[in-house]
Design a protein around this motif. Structure first.
Motif, PDB file in Angstrom:
ATOM      1  N   THR A 188      44.991  38.423  33.214  1.00 52.29           N
ATOM      2  CA  THR A 188      45.117  37.962  34.422  1.00 52.29           C
ATOM      3  C   THR A 188      44.523  39.045  35.360  1.00 52.29           C
ATOM      4  N   ASN A 189      44.797  39.101  36.593  1.00 51.34           N
ATOM      5  CA  ASN A 189      44.020  39.911  37.463  1.00 51.34           C
ATOM      6  C   ASN A 189      42.703  39.693  38.047  1.00 51.34           C
ATOM      7  N   MET A 190      42.359  38.574  38.195  1.00 49.14           N
ATOM      8  CA  MET A 190      40.884  38.176  38.792  1.00 49.14           C
ATOM      9  C   MET A 190      40.020  38.453  37.403  1.00 49.14           C
ATOM     10  N   GLY A 191      40.147  37.862  36.392  1.00 43.46           N
ATOM     11  CA  GLY A 191      39.018  38.334  35.331  1.00 43.46           C
ATOM     12  C   GLY A 191      38.037  37.030  35.369  1.00 43.46           C
ATOM     13  N   GLU A 192      37.451  37.173  33.957  1.00 40.61           N
ATOM     14  CA  GLU A 192      36.107  36.201  33.761  1.00 40.61           C
ATOM     15  C   GLU A 192      36.394  34.887  34.086  1.00 40.61           C
ATOM     16  N   LYS A 193      37.615  34.181  33.796  1.00 41.06           N
ATOM     17  CA  LYS A 193      37.748  32.778  33.744  1.00 41.06           C
ATOM     18  C   LYS A 193      38.123  32.472  35.503  1.00 41.06           C
ATOM     19  N   HIS A 194      38.874  33.343  36.039  1.00 39.90           N
ATOM     20  CA  HIS A 194      39.330  33.457  37.404  1.00 39.90           C
ATOM     21  C   HIS A 194      37.866  33.175  38.117  1.00 39.90           C
ATOM     22  N   LYS A 195      36.955  33.836  37.821  1.00 33.53           N
ATOM     23  CA  LYS A 195      35.723  33.928  38.546  1.00 33.53           C
ATOM     24  C   LYS A 195      35.049  32.664  38.352  1.00 33.53           C
ATOM     25  N   LYS A 196      35.056  32.390  37.101  1.00 35.93           N
ATOM     26  CA  LYS A 196      34.040  31.119  36.793  1.00 35.93           C
ATOM     27  C   LYS A 196      34.562  29.967  37.637  1.00 35.93           C
ATOM     28  N   VAL A 237      51.666  43.910  53.261  1.00 33.86           N
ATOM     29  CA  VAL A 237      52.805  43.547  52.434  1.00 33.86           C
ATOM     30  C   VAL A 237      52.824  42.411  51.730  1.00 33.86           C
ATOM     31  N   GLY A 238      51.838  42.541  50.620  1.00 39.11           N
ATOM     32  CA  GLY A 238      51.575  41.375  49.751  1.00 39.11           C
ATOM     33  C   GLY A 238      52.532  40.912  48.871  1.00 39.11           C
ATOM     34  N   GLY A 239      52.682  39.554  48.164  1.00 33.34           N
ATOM     35  CA  GLY A 239      53.466  39.476  47.000  1.00 33.34           C
ATOM     36  C   GLY A 239      52.485  39.193  45.919  1.00 33.34           C
ATOM     37  N   ASN A 240      53.216  38.565  44.943  1.00 35.66           N
ATOM     38  CA  ASN A 240      52.384  38.486  43.640  1.00 35.66           C
ATOM     39  C   ASN A 240      51.869  36.824  43.636  1.00 35.66           C
ATOM     40  N   ALA A 241      50.834  36.393  43.615  1.00 36.08           N
ATOM     41  CA  ALA A 241      50.437  34.978  43.798  1.00 36.08           C
ATOM     42  C   ALA A 241      49.063  34.700  42.999  1.00 36.08           C
ATOM     43  N   LYS A 242      48.790  35.480  42.082  1.00 34.23           N
ATOM     44  CA  LYS A 242      47.492  35.495  41.398  1.00 34.23           C
ATOM     45  C   LYS A 242      47.605  34.465  40.423  1.00 34.23           C
ATOM     46  N   PHE A 272      44.707  31.982  31.775  1.00 36.01           N
ATOM     47  CA  PHE A 272      44.782  30.755  31.287  1.00 36.01           C
ATOM     48  C   PHE A 272      44.737  29.497  31.873  1.00 36.01           C
ATOM     49  N   GLN A 273      45.407  29.867  33.040  1.00 38.52           N
ATOM     50  CA  GLN A 273      45.445  28.727  34.402  1.00 38.52           C
ATOM     51  C   GLN A 273      44.096  28.494  34.488  1.00 38.52           C
ATOM     52  N   ALA A 274      43.397  29.411  34.820  1.00 38.64           N
ATOM     53  CA  ALA A 274      41.832  29.280  35.268  1.00 38.64           C
ATOM     54  C   ALA A 274      40.849  28.385  34.274  1.00 38.64           C
ATOM     55  N   ALA A 275      41.337  28.823  32.854  1.00 36.96           N
ATOM     56  CA  ALA A 275      40.508  27.982  31.839  1.00 36.96           C
ATOM     57  C   ALA A 275      40.874  26.474  31.647  1.00 36.96           C
ATOM     58  N   MET A 276      42.218  26.345  32.161  1.00 41.64           N
ATOM     59  CA  MET A 276      42.799  24.796  32.104  1.00 41.64           C
ATOM     60  C   MET A 276      42.069  24.135  33.196  1.00 41.64           C
TER      61      MET A 276
END
Ligand SMILES: *Cc1c(COP(=O)(O)O)cnc(C)c1O
Length: 367
Positions: A31-39, A221-226, A230-234
């Protein structure tokens, strides 16, 4: 009798998904904006024909994040004929929803009733493209410009749609999409914000990650909404098949139309002019002339193992948790439609025989 649900998730072939996630088992970056997220983000920008997109863990957090990122305060004009998320997001961000009624034609916000609701505390309009029906974008834009208000579209139902040849995602200051499993396009859970102002890129990126701007700089004051990898791959896989899925949905709609278009007292969903639709939902409205009411039909369908849904009942203004705090007697149309509407099963792989069975059960109730 086979059980038929209101929807069924679109899935890529298993091998395709396995191939897409193989590299994640090697990199161990989950997670945390990796390769799939970018793609996925790049592919999505291309598909939605927009320059700026922020991916999120779900559609609801996308709504909250855009409200936070714009630093909205005060009142937001919206409609109560929607999923809980739209209204909850406004209230959870500390703002007040001011409900505007819907129109009888396509159930989107009644643009003739917006102006009378504007006060000095109004900061934005948050209309919903409900059932994939595109709001009266020109009128909304005109009002927003006149009163200097932001426009955020809840576009959860309009993935892949075009209005006057242009992607729906390109209208307003921002459009929020949901990629929940039950939606036209899914990333299991997921969502995104398509936004106009490129300078919002950083705040939207930081706000979904606890407000971190750097390892030691926490600016919001952000939350966690990344969205995870696996979601990005889907999303990457499902996006390859979206055109075919939309075509199958259209065919299913046409089939319903064959059986239900000329039934007295039964108003079926109709495509809008100037819109390339995604055929996300099959809402039908039971008028008095039909002879039987919506609740009765829903019950009979259930007895036949067919699970239609009362989208959207009750209207959000009448939710128990709000204690009538935001309710209004001016929501006549929304309340009326809410009591009459039933959303019939519609998904890409629904069988023509299933549609025939659903329609014959509905029509048989009149005898
Ligand atoms: C599904 C939906 C949402 C919320 O999206 P999630 O991805 O489920 O969080 C918001 N608004 C509308 C109109 C929806 O249908």
């Amino acid at each position: 009798m086979k059980r038929i649900n209101v929807t069924q998730s679109s899935m890529p072939p298993l091998e395709e998904y396995v191939e897409e996630i193989r590299s994640l088992f090697e990199s161990k970056w989950l997670t945390n904006m990796g390769e799939k997220h970018k793609k996925f983000e790049e592919k999505l920008k291309e598909y939605l024909q927009v320059s700026n997109v922020s991916l999120t863990v779900n559609g609801h957090m996308a709504l909250e994040n855009i409200i936070k990122a714009l630093d909205l305060k005060g009142e937001i004009i919206t409609t109560p004929f929607t999923f809980a998320s739209t209204t909850h997001a406004i209230i959870r961000c500390g703002l007040k929803p001011v409900f505007c009624d819907i129109n009888r034609k396509d159930y989107t916000i009644d643009v003739d009733k917006i102006e009378e609701l504007i006060t000095e505390d109004t900061c934005a309009i948050l209309p919903v493209h409900v059932y994939g029906n595109v709001c009266n974008i020109e009128a909304i834009e005109e009002i927003a410009n006149k009163y200097n208000l932001y426009v955020i579209y809840d576009a959860a139902h309009t993935f892949g749609e075009k209005y006057k040849g242009k992607s729906v995602a390109a209208y307003g200051d921002a459009s929020v999409f949901s990629f929940h499993a039950t939606k036209v396009f899914n990333t299991i859970e997921g969502g995104c914000i398509a936004f106009k102002d490129e300078t919002m890129t950083t705040i939207l990126k930081d706000i979904k990650n606890f407000g971190f701007s750097g390892p030691e700089i926490i600016r919001y004051v952000g939350g966690n909404a990344k969205m995870n990898e696996f979601q990005a791959a889907m999303g990457i896989c499902n996006l390859r098949h979206i055109d075919c899925e939309l075509k199958k949905r259209k065919n299913a709609y046409e089939k319903y139309r064959e059986y239900l278009c000329d039934v007295k007292g039964l108003k079926i969903w109709e495509p809008q002019r100037d819109v390339e639709h995604n055929y996300a939902y099959m809402p039908v409205v039971f008028e008095d002339e039909f002879g039987k009411n919506r609740d009765y039909i829903a019950q009979i369908l259930m007895e036949n193992n067919i699970y239609a849904r009362k989208y959207f009942y009750p209207i959000t203004a009448d939710f128990q948790c709000y204690n009538n705090k935001f309710s209004s007697c001016r929501l006549e149309v929304a309340r009326d439609i809410s009591k009459r509407v039933l959303t019939l099963p519609l998904y890409a792989d629904i069988e023509p025989d299933d549609i025939e069975r659903i329609c014959s059960v509905i029509l048989s109730t009149r005898q």
